[in-house]
Design a protein around this motif. Sequence first.
Motif, short mmCIF file in Angstrom:
data_model
loop_
_atom_site.label_atom_id
_atom_site.label_comp_id
_atom_site.label_asym_id
_atom_site.label_seq_id
_atom_site.Cartn_x
_atom_site.Cartn_y
_atom_site.Cartn_z
N GLU A 83 0.83 -1.20 0.00
CA GLU A 83 0.00 0.00 0.00
C GLU A 83 0.87 1.25 0.00
O GLU A 83 0.58 2.24 -0.69
CB GLU A 83 -0.90 -0.03 1.24
CG GLU A 83 -1.91 1.09 1.36
CD GLU A 83 -2.80 0.88 2.57
OE1 GLU A 83 -3.94 0.42 2.41
OE2 GLU A 83 -2.33 1.16 3.70
N SER A 131 -7.08 -6.74 2.94
CA SER A 131 -6.52 -5.72 2.04
C SER A 131 -6.71 -6.13 0.59
O SER A 131 -6.74 -7.31 0.26
CB SER A 131 -5.03 -5.53 2.33
OG SER A 131 -4.44 -4.63 1.41
N LYS A 468 -8.30 3.16 5.03
CA LYS A 468 -8.55 1.95 4.25
C LYS A 468 -9.34 2.31 3.00
O LYS A 468 -10.47 2.77 3.06
CB LYS A 468 -9.32 0.93 5.09
CG LYS A 468 -9.47 -0.42 4.42
CD LYS A 468 -10.13 -1.44 5.33
CE LYS A 468 -10.22 -2.81 4.66
NZ LYS A 468 -10.86 -3.81 5.54
N SER A 469 -8.74 2.06 1.86
CA SER A 469 -9.31 2.47 0.59
C SER A 469 -10.62 1.73 0.28
O SER A 469 -10.95 0.71 0.90
CB SER A 469 -8.31 2.24 -0.54
OG SER A 469 -8.80 2.73 -1.76
N HIS A 482 -9.65 3.13 -6.99
CA HIS A 482 -9.64 3.03 -5.54
C HIS A 482 -9.29 4.40 -4.98
O HIS A 482 -8.28 4.99 -5.35
CB HIS A 482 -8.61 1.99 -5.09
CG HIS A 482 -9.23 0.74 -4.55
ND1 HIS A 482 -9.60 0.61 -3.23
CD2 HIS A 482 -9.55 -0.44 -5.14
CE1 HIS A 482 -10.12 -0.59 -3.04
NE2 HIS A 482 -10.10 -1.26 -4.19
N LEU A 483 -10.11 4.91 -4.08
CA LEU A 483 -9.93 6.27 -3.58
C LEU A 483 -8.56 6.45 -2.92
O LEU A 483 -7.85 7.42 -3.19
CB LEU A 483 -11.04 6.61 -2.59
CG LEU A 483 -11.04 8.04 -2.04
CD1 LEU A 483 -11.20 9.05 -3.16
CD2 LEU A 483 -12.16 8.21 -1.01
N GLY A 484 -8.18 5.52 -2.07
CA GLY A 484 -6.92 5.66 -1.36
C GLY A 484 -5.71 5.59 -2.27
O GLY A 484 -4.64 6.12 -1.94
N HIS A 485 -5.84 4.94 -3.42
CA HIS A 485 -4.71 4.78 -4.33
C HIS A 485 -4.38 6.08 -5.07
O HIS A 485 -3.34 6.17 -5.71
CB HIS A 485 -4.99 3.70 -5.35
CG HIS A 485 -5.24 2.35 -4.76
ND1 HIS A 485 -5.34 1.20 -5.52
CD2 HIS A 485 -5.40 1.94 -3.46
CE1 HIS A 485 -5.57 0.17 -4.72
NE2 HIS A 485 -5.61 0.60 -3.48
N GLN A 486 -5.24 7.08 -4.95
CA GLN A 486 -4.99 8.35 -5.63
C GLN A 486 -4.10 9.28 -4.79
O GLN A 486 -3.73 10.36 -5.25
CB GLN A 486 -6.32 9.06 -5.93
CG GLN A 486 -7.37 8.18 -6.60
CD GLN A 486 -6.84 7.35 -7.74
OE1 GLN A 486 -6.32 7.91 -8.71
NE2 GLN A 486 -6.96 6.04 -7.65
N TYR A 496 -10.82 14.42 2.81
CA TYR A 496 -11.85 13.74 2.02
C TYR A 496 -13.22 14.24 2.49
O TYR A 496 -13.57 14.09 3.65
CB TYR A 496 -11.75 12.24 2.19
CG TYR A 496 -10.49 11.62 1.64
CD1 TYR A 496 -10.37 11.31 0.28
CD2 TYR A 496 -9.40 11.35 2.47
CE1 TYR A 496 -9.21 10.74 -0.23
CE2 TYR A 496 -8.24 10.79 1.97
CZ TYR A 496 -8.14 10.48 0.62
OH TYR A 496 -6.98 9.93 0.13
N ARG A 593 -17.83 1.74 4.04
CA ARG A 593 -17.05 2.33 5.12
C ARG A 593 -17.90 2.99 6.21
O ARG A 593 -17.40 3.74 7.03
CB ARG A 593 -16.06 3.36 4.55
CG ARG A 593 -14.98 2.72 3.67
CD ARG A 593 -14.00 1.89 4.48
NE ARG A 593 -13.06 1.17 3.61
CZ ARG A 593 -13.18 -0.11 3.27
NH1 ARG A 593 -14.21 -0.84 3.75
NH2 ARG A 593 -12.31 -0.69 2.48
N GLN A 608 -0.84 8.55 5.53
CA GLN A 608 -2.04 7.76 5.26
C GLN A 608 -2.81 7.32 6.50
O GLN A 608 -3.66 6.43 6.41
CB GLN A 608 -1.68 6.52 4.41
CG GLN A 608 -1.01 6.85 3.08
CD GLN A 608 -0.60 5.63 2.30
OE1 GLN A 608 -0.14 4.64 2.86
NE2 GLN A 608 -0.76 5.68 0.99
#
Length: 640
Positions: A83, A131, A468-469, A482-486, A496, A593, A608
């Motif tokens: 991650e 994950s 956690k995305s 994936h939101l977190g991957h941006q 956010y 979520r 993060q």
Amino acid sequence: MQFHHHGYVSGDPRVQPPAGVGINRPADLPDEVDVLIVGSGPAGMLTAAQLSQFPGVTTRIVERRGGRLAIGQADGIQARSVETFQAFGFAERIIAEAYRITEMAFWKPDPADPSRISRAARTLDDETGISEFPHLIVNQARVLDYFAEYMANAPTRMSPDYGYEFRGLTVTGEGDYPVTVTLLHTAGPNEGQERTVRARYVVGADGARSKVRASIGCTLAGDQANHAWGVMDTLAVTDFPDIRMKCAIQSGTGGSILLIPREGGHLFRMYVDLGEVSQDDNGAVRSTTIEEIIGKANEILHPYTLDVRDVAWHSVYEVGHRLTDRFDDVLPEERGTRTPRVFITGDACHTHSAKAGQGMNVSMQDGFNLGWKLGHVLEGRSPESLLSTYSAERQVVAKNLIDFDKEWSTLMAKKPEEFENPSELEDFYVRTSEFPFGFMTKYAPSMLIAAPAHQDLATGFPIGKRFKSAPVVRVCDANPVHLGHQATADGRWRIYVFADAATPRTGQQGTASSVAEFAAWIADAPDSPLAATPSGVDQDAWFDVKVVYQQDHTGVDIGAVPAAFKPQVGPFHLTYLEKVYATDPAADIFDVRGLSRDGVVVVVRPDQYVANVLPLTATAELAEFFAPLLSSRTRDGVWT
């Protein structure tokens, strides 16, 4: 990936334009630096990689070796690390070359004939879907290569300074560079000569025998080693059927093996149980030969055989669990009177067995925690008090790691007849999987972590744990992501904004809604954290503000989305549209979520971790949270 905002780019977009100290970066180590990192292991390289994104900060990383690491001892890459690699831009490439663990097999004495081993169980590696990232095996040297590439492509054009050994340091507390460091040339034309460098801050990432740790009076304390293991990376011919599967093997003779297949096929690692070590051993067990380790492995594997054809690397180690009393140079009686100047990370702070696969992973998170904090302080974004949070946060994590590893390594060393429950080992592996995956870290309330007063608004984003995305759809191009991957490792805070139910429509910009009112506040209010962003940089240079609407992407009119979520960037002041998202019909993030349909703001740190959860209307609370984290600077750069 954004890269045309400064003009057309025809080359590799991963190579960022040089800026700040990266323009005409001197090849030789300067006499004065902002941050001097000692040691180019995982903790040191990640710290350097993070600082490479701060063009105004002079960071150098010194290493006593004459060049890159060829063979690393660590190889286990947990999901939290992958991650993190995603944020540094190389997760996909390292996944492609790594070995991926999907199952673990447990071998025990055959009930019909205890002299033989037989497979007793198989467990999924991530049975509960902790994950979206995999559990990998890849040599530490390759991880360092990727971080080195990232640093070289960063605005600061950073690279390790090889051939320097740390000899000692003195914290004078005087002047702009209050730490004086003595180094010794270990390679090149000046080999054997000493060199002095002055620094604002020093980071010791120089391993379990850390000289930086010794120089600030820290000592490792904990359990003495009492069990030895031989470890070897080998190429062999064998009839053992699970040779390409991660295995815990316990024999009737009492010996154990932890088998780890390696990347590239054929190669595998074995941790071979060498038994109890007597108190008067005085290190004699470390002279165990590779032939003896192979012989012991064959005894444990009976009736299967292991014909070793090549050994790439081997060693003998004794399990010891040790932890330092502090991770910086501030003595307990000095807390609150001064801020740290010297920090230690990774094995310099905590040592444990290798069998839980945590050493490199936890060490990298040490570096991630510290790197952005140093960058923010040195660039003037945050006060020096921010640096005191490093030791407070990471020491607790290291203590939890050691407690976990004690239990796991004790179970691995047990004889089969000593287990009360035959499935105790595999049950522990499944039950505790979130910890070794790297997702159990939860930072306590502090200046960086808010109290969970509004946690019920976002139950799936626990405050203090990593963000956690979840899947979303980018509105401007209808791409599922994936939101977190941006979120990249660029040192920015993430805010956010999960919108209320109102639908943004053209001609309805003036329609009252909580998200519209929040957007107006964060864009223009004098107490908004964005007001600290200096003039002359992009609107989103310090804070990455994203919005996620409850509708699907066809129900969101991007023209009606508030300007706060569409900042102007680059010299051409282009409108950045990729911060506006909608729900994914297949996995609505509000449901996945546990997000309030009345809207919620989730604040995420540069490393993060969730720092705060607030209702959309709690702008005063958001301003109060950021106030101590930001230097008092207005948009025009004037200090107040």
